[in-house]
Write a protein that holds these residues in place. Structure first.
Motif, short mmCIF file in Angstrom:
data_model
loop_
_atom_site.label_atom_id
_atom_site.label_comp_id
_atom_site.label_asym_id
_atom_site.label_seq_id
_atom_site.Cartn_x
_atom_site.Cartn_y
_atom_site.Cartn_z
N GLN A 148 5.11 -6.09 7.18
CA GLN A 148 6.07 -7.48 7.00
C GLN A 148 6.60 -7.35 5.59
O GLN A 148 7.74 -7.80 5.40
N GLU A 149 5.76 -6.69 4.89
CA GLU A 149 6.21 -6.80 3.39
C GLU A 149 6.89 -5.37 2.96
O GLU A 149 7.30 -5.18 1.72
N ALA A 150 7.09 -4.56 3.92
CA ALA A 150 7.56 -3.25 3.67
C ALA A 150 6.66 -2.61 2.56
O ALA A 150 7.23 -1.70 1.47
N ASP A 151 5.47 -2.68 2.51
CA ASP A 151 4.65 -2.02 1.41
C ASP A 151 4.05 -0.75 1.91
O ASP A 151 3.26 -0.58 2.80
N GLU A 152 4.70 0.23 1.29
CA GLU A 152 4.29 1.37 1.71
C GLU A 152 3.10 2.03 1.64
O GLU A 152 2.33 2.69 2.72
N ALA A 153 2.41 1.63 0.57
CA ALA A 153 0.89 1.92 0.35
C ALA A 153 0.11 1.31 1.04
O ALA A 153 -1.18 1.90 1.70
N ALA A 154 0.13 -0.07 1.35
CA ALA A 154 -0.55 -0.68 2.31
C ALA A 154 -0.34 -0.09 3.71
O ALA A 154 -1.20 -0.15 4.39
N ILE A 155 0.84 0.06 4.08
CA ILE A 155 0.94 0.69 5.51
C ILE A 155 0.18 2.11 5.50
O ILE A 155 -0.66 2.33 6.56
N ASP A 156 0.21 2.87 4.66
CA ASP A 156 -0.55 4.16 4.81
C ASP A 156 -1.89 3.89 4.71
O ASP A 156 -2.70 4.42 5.66
N ARG A 157 -2.62 2.86 3.88
CA ARG A 157 -4.02 2.74 4.08
C ARG A 157 -4.61 2.41 5.36
O ARG A 157 -5.32 2.62 5.69
N ALA A 158 -3.49 1.05 5.92
CA ALA A 158 -3.97 0.66 7.07
C ALA A 158 -4.04 1.54 8.45
O ALA A 158 -4.77 1.73 9.26
N VAL A 159 -2.77 2.42 8.09
CA VAL A 159 -2.61 3.25 9.36
C VAL A 159 -3.71 4.46 9.23
O VAL A 159 -4.40 4.91 10.34
N ALA A 160 -4.08 5.08 8.15
CA ALA A 160 -5.11 5.94 7.98
C ALA A 160 -6.52 5.50 8.50
O ALA A 160 -7.22 6.06 9.16
N ALA A 243 15.26 -8.86 3.22
CA ALA A 243 15.64 -7.56 2.60
C ALA A 243 14.53 -6.65 3.21
O ALA A 243 14.84 -5.21 3.39
N THR A 244 13.46 -7.06 3.67
CA THR A 244 12.41 -6.14 3.98
C THR A 244 12.72 -5.36 5.18
O THR A 244 12.37 -4.39 5.95
N ALA A 245 13.62 -6.56 6.17
CA ALA A 245 13.96 -5.97 7.40
C ALA A 245 14.84 -4.77 7.40
O ALA A 245 15.11 -3.92 8.16
N LEU A 246 15.57 -4.73 6.33
CA LEU A 246 16.51 -3.44 6.03
C LEU A 246 16.03 -2.20 5.53
O LEU A 246 16.39 -1.42 5.46
N ARG A 247 14.68 -2.29 5.53
CA ARG A 247 13.83 -1.23 5.28
C ARG A 247 13.46 -0.37 6.53
O ARG A 247 12.90 0.63 6.36
N TYR A 248 13.72 -0.95 7.66
CA TYR A 248 13.59 -0.25 8.91
C TYR A 248 14.76 0.02 9.76
O TYR A 248 15.73 -0.60 9.50
#
Length: 261
Positions: A148-160, A243-248
């Motif tokens: 939701q926040e397009a937080d790359e680091a948070a996504i990487d941590r959660a996916v890992a 703006a976060t939507a446009l990150r995808y």
């Protein structure tokens, strides 16, 4: 033709993009609730009230159908939404794609929010559609928020972290939250084992988009003249794509095909 989609946040982008691919001529209404998200921790009563508000905002634009592009809202509020809006506006819920995933024979992993993982709803789907198939329920704390926040680091941590909880021999992963479909390839890369056949990911966006068209009695027309109508509602307020939507990719596709207003 006008199709509305609702969610707490930008998880609706995947289904909206799927509608756009099937019917580029469809006007779209995207109704979300940034003021009230996340919906997962809310009580059923509170969540249902939030979902009703978001649905009513979309319904005021007189769509031909409303897609509830949120697993949590489908679980807790679908019956209430249908009771209020149907038959005037068909309401299409989002169900995790457990049945097609299990049809491949398994083993299967279901990535979902902590609130959905282990819930009677999800366990019922597993019982009804995945009998005889090894299924692992994988909670993914923080993943929907990171997306939701397009937080790359948070996504990487959660996916890992979720990949660590996923058995290495799974042949399919069910994406049990609409937000997850926006990072599907990152999930695939984290789970895919180099010595095993290609992983199959099962999302719901394509299926709900196709079902919405069936409910209003039209078929796909991917070559139709694109519509330029996109209405964005943020907790009932007309706005533009966040703006976060446009990150995808899905958000950029909607922005290019349909200038936001």
């Amino acid at each position: 033709m006008k199709i509305a989609l609702m969610d707490s946040g930008i998880g609706l982008l995947s289904a909206a993009a799927a509608v756009r691919r099937l019917r580029p001529d469809a006007d779209l209404v995207l109704s979300s609730d940034p003021d009230g998200m996340p919906w997962g921790p809310r009580t059923t009563e509170d969540l249902t009230e939030r979902a009703l508000d978001v649905a009513r905002a979309a319904a005021a634009h007189h769509p031909d159908a409303l897609i509830v592009a949120c697993n949590t809202a489908t679980v807790h509020a679908l019956d209430t939404l249908r009771a209020e809006l149907e038959p005037d506006i068909p309401v299409i819920g989002t169900v995790p794609a457990i049945k097609p995933a299990a049809a491949g024979g398994g083993p299967v992993a279901i990535w979902a929010t902590p609130a959905t993982t282990g819930s009677p709803y999800q366990r019922g789907l597993i019982r009804d559609f995945a009998g005889g198939v090894a299924v692992t329920e994988v909670p993914c704390p923080g993943l929907a928020d990171g997306v939701q926040e397009a937080d790359e680091a948070a996504i990487d941590r959660a996916v890992a972290a979720a990949a660590e909880r996923t058995p290495r021999d799974v042949t399919a992963v069910v994406l049990g939250c609409t937000h997850y479909e926006l990072v599907a390839e990152r999930i695939r890369a984290a789970v895919q084992q180099p010595d095993l056949p290609p992983m199959v990911l099962h999302g719901s966006a394509g299926a709900v988009a196709a079902q919405a068209l069936r409910r209003i009695g039209v078929g796909p027309a991917p070559d139709a003249e694109p519509s330029e109508a996109l209405t964005v509602l943020l907790s009932g307020r007309e706005s533009t794509l966040p703006a976060t939507a446009l990150r995808y990719v899905e958000g950029r596709m909607l922005a290019v095909a349909s200038p936001a207003r």
